[in-house]
Scaffold this motif. Structure first.
Motif, PDB file in Angstrom:
ATOM      1  N   GLY A 150     -61.819 -41.625  10.297  1.00  0.00           N
ATOM      2  CA  GLY A 150     -61.604 -40.688  11.380  1.00  0.00           C
ATOM      3  C   GLY A 150     -61.827 -39.261  10.930  1.00  0.00           C
ATOM      4  O   GLY A 150     -62.402 -39.012   9.864  1.00  0.00           O
ATOM      5  N   LYS A 151     -61.344 -38.300  11.727  1.00  0.00           N
ATOM      6  CA  LYS A 151     -61.485 -36.882  11.402  1.00  0.00           C
ATOM      7  C   LYS A 151     -60.127 -36.315  11.033  1.00  0.00           C
ATOM      8  O   LYS A 151     -59.125 -36.572  11.713  1.00  0.00           O
ATOM      9  CB  LYS A 151     -62.086 -36.109  12.574  1.00  0.00           C
ATOM     10  CG  LYS A 151     -62.313 -34.621  12.286  1.00  0.00           C
ATOM     11  CD  LYS A 151     -63.024 -33.918  13.427  1.00  0.00           C
ATOM     12  CE  LYS A 151     -64.503 -34.232  13.427  1.00  0.00           C
ATOM     13  NZ  LYS A 151     -65.258 -33.385  14.398  1.00  0.00           N
ATOM     14  N   TYR A 152     -60.096 -35.518   9.957  1.00  0.00           N
ATOM     15  CA  TYR A 152     -58.850 -34.998   9.406  1.00  0.00           C
ATOM     16  C   TYR A 152     -58.994 -33.523   9.061  1.00  0.00           C
ATOM     17  O   TYR A 152     -60.088 -32.969   9.040  1.00  0.00           O
ATOM     18  CB  TYR A 152     -58.452 -35.789   8.154  1.00  0.00           C
ATOM     19  CG  TYR A 152     -58.098 -37.224   8.441  1.00  0.00           C
ATOM     20  CD1 TYR A 152     -56.786 -37.592   8.687  1.00  0.00           C
ATOM     21  CD2 TYR A 152     -59.083 -38.207   8.508  1.00  0.00           C
ATOM     22  CE1 TYR A 152     -56.447 -38.910   8.982  1.00  0.00           C
ATOM     23  CE2 TYR A 152     -58.763 -39.524   8.803  1.00  0.00           C
ATOM     24  CZ  TYR A 152     -57.444 -39.860   9.036  1.00  0.00           C
ATOM     25  OH  TYR A 152     -57.118 -41.164   9.329  1.00  0.00           O
ATOM     26  N   ILE A 238     -64.631 -40.664   6.117  1.00  0.00           N
ATOM     27  CA  ILE A 238     -63.892 -39.756   6.972  1.00  0.00           C
ATOM     28  C   ILE A 238     -64.655 -38.438   7.072  1.00  0.00           C
ATOM     29  O   ILE A 238     -65.609 -38.197   6.319  1.00  0.00           O
ATOM     30  CB  ILE A 238     -62.458 -39.496   6.468  1.00  0.00           C
ATOM     31  CG1 ILE A 238     -62.473 -38.729   5.143  1.00  0.00           C
ATOM     32  CG2 ILE A 238     -61.664 -40.787   6.341  1.00  0.00           C
ATOM     33  CD1 ILE A 238     -61.099 -38.228   4.718  1.00  0.00           C
TER      34      ILE A 238
END
Length: 420
Positions: A150-152, A238
């Motif tokens: 995902g995006k962090y 990610i």
């Protein structure tokens, strides 16, 4: 190059030897040896492979390549398996011998390319292939990477959880060397052993904005110890978003939120009062919960005491597993911006908490300064990884070998008490 091949150039029946070239001499175009096509170096190089049971090579044994002709030398050796994993090795200064220094994988197909030159500087080449047998044990080390794809935020560490402990430093080095992290743009970073079953990876500084980070394990089939081999691991990919850093000054009772180094919001807050001081240092957003019921008993406050509480809390952004949040605290609006009255959390108005909740993501950085509290723990209570100086972080690597300032060696449900 007309003498008969040395008996030592014969490779055992575990290996398929492929010799390329057609015996081209050093007399190339214009008499320049570098312009010649590589000659067949089969009679110049001896290969001592990891001989096994007559069918497959023994992955426990190293590869060795030697120059058999006094008038020639080895200039380069590459050994790679079918999945693209290279074998590290050392070439002697005089070019007479190369040997592998990293373990081979079991159940793999290897290609070894040897480059040579003769006394006139003409290049030679020999290519050999072999297969390794299966490991003698079924015990495999599993690795699970985190966080989820995902995006962090730019403060998000990478985690590697092992399914069994690895205590020996040499075995740890084998594991760590096989865990690869590649980012675009590229940054300096390294692994740190948190304990026998967990490693964290972080860059020297925060990740770049809008970076892509790919994590994989090359352990599959690699021998780690006498009874332990590497198993397969699911790779991880990610990305990072904007650089969002929220700095809370407990002395001035204010939070300043930066986005890509520009101030986008200043918020009056209250932090932990005496005896319940908010932790200093860098924390990383662990998650967001629209509603949390917070009780004093979860942090050791006796029910019915003067400090006891049981409150519905909204727009709660978690920064520690032990219960520290940034959240809405409408009951303390009169103190926000002027006094610290919480039990350790950072409280703000409902409107400001909603804004904060909507504008941060997991992995964003929340930093507290000028509190009388202890510094956030590096591990075990969330991600305090950034509170370790880079030198100390590097000391947690099994590959650093006492030189943390040198170059990098590689380029369950839980209870979660709450406090307010």
């Amino acid at each position: 190059m007309s003498q008969a091949p040395s008996p030592r150039t014969v490779v055992g029946c575990t290996l398929l030897v492929i010799a390329l070239g057609a015996g081209v001499t050093a007399c190339g175009s214009g008499g320049n040896p570098l312009s010649a096509e590589p000659y067949d170096a089969a009679d110049q190089v001896a290969f001592r492979g990891p001989t096994g049971d007559g069918k497959k090579a023994d992955p426990d044994k190293p590869i060795e390549v030697t120059a058999e002709d006094d008038d020639g030398r080895i200039t380069d050796v590459t050994a790679v398996d079918a999945s693209g994993r290279y074998v590290a090795g050392e070439l002697s200064a005089d070019g007479s011998r190369w040997h592998s220094t990293s373990p081979l994988a079991a159940g793999a197909h290897y290609t070894v390319r040897v480059s040579t030159e003769d006394e006139d500087g003409a290049p030679g080449r020999r290519i050999m292939t072999f297969d390794t047998g299966k490991p003698r044990t079924k015990k495999r080390l599993g690795v699970t990477f985190g966080p989820k794809a995902g995006k962090y935020g730019v403060g998000q560490p990478i985690t590697a959880e092992l399914d069994q402990p690895v205590k020996d430093k040499a075995q740890r080095a084998v594991v760590e060397r096989a865990l690869k992290v590649d980012s675009t743009p590229a940054v300096e970073g390294g692994w740190h052993w948190v304990n026998d079953k967990e490693l964290h990876y972080r860059p020297k500084e925060y990740w770049p904005t809008h970076a892509t980070i790919q994590v994989r394990s090359n352990l599959d089939g690699i021998k780690i110890g006498d009874r332990l081999w590497g198993g397969k691991a699911k790779p991880l990919r990610i990305a990072t978003g904007d650089r969002v850093i929220a700095v809370t000054d407990a002395a001035s009772h204010s939070m300043t939120v930066y986005k890509n180094d520009e101030v986008i919001k200043q918020i009056p807050v209250t932090t932990g009062k005496p005896g319940f001081e908010t932790r200093n240092g860098v924390k990383v957003v662990l998650g967001k919960e629209y509603f949390v019921r917070m009780r004093g008993t979860s942090i050791g406050i006796a029910e019915g005491s003067a400090e006891s509480y049981d409150l519905p809390v909204y727009y709660a952004t978690r920064v520690t597993w032990s219960g520290e949040y940034v959240h809405a605290a409408p009951w303390s609006v009169g103190s926000q911006g002027s006094a610290n009255v919480s039990h350790g959390c950072t409280g703000m108005s409902t409107a400001n908490a909603a804004w904060f909740f909507e504008n941060v993501r997991e992995g964003d950085v929340v930093k507290v300064v000028n509190s009388y509290g202890n510094t956030m723990e590096p591990f075990g209570n969330g991600f305090g990884d950034w509170n370790l100086a880079w030198k100390n972080w590097r000391n947690g690597s099994a590959l650093v070998a006492g030189n943390p300032e040198g170059p990098n060696p590689q380029d369950a449900a839980r209870l979660r008490p709450t406090a307010v």
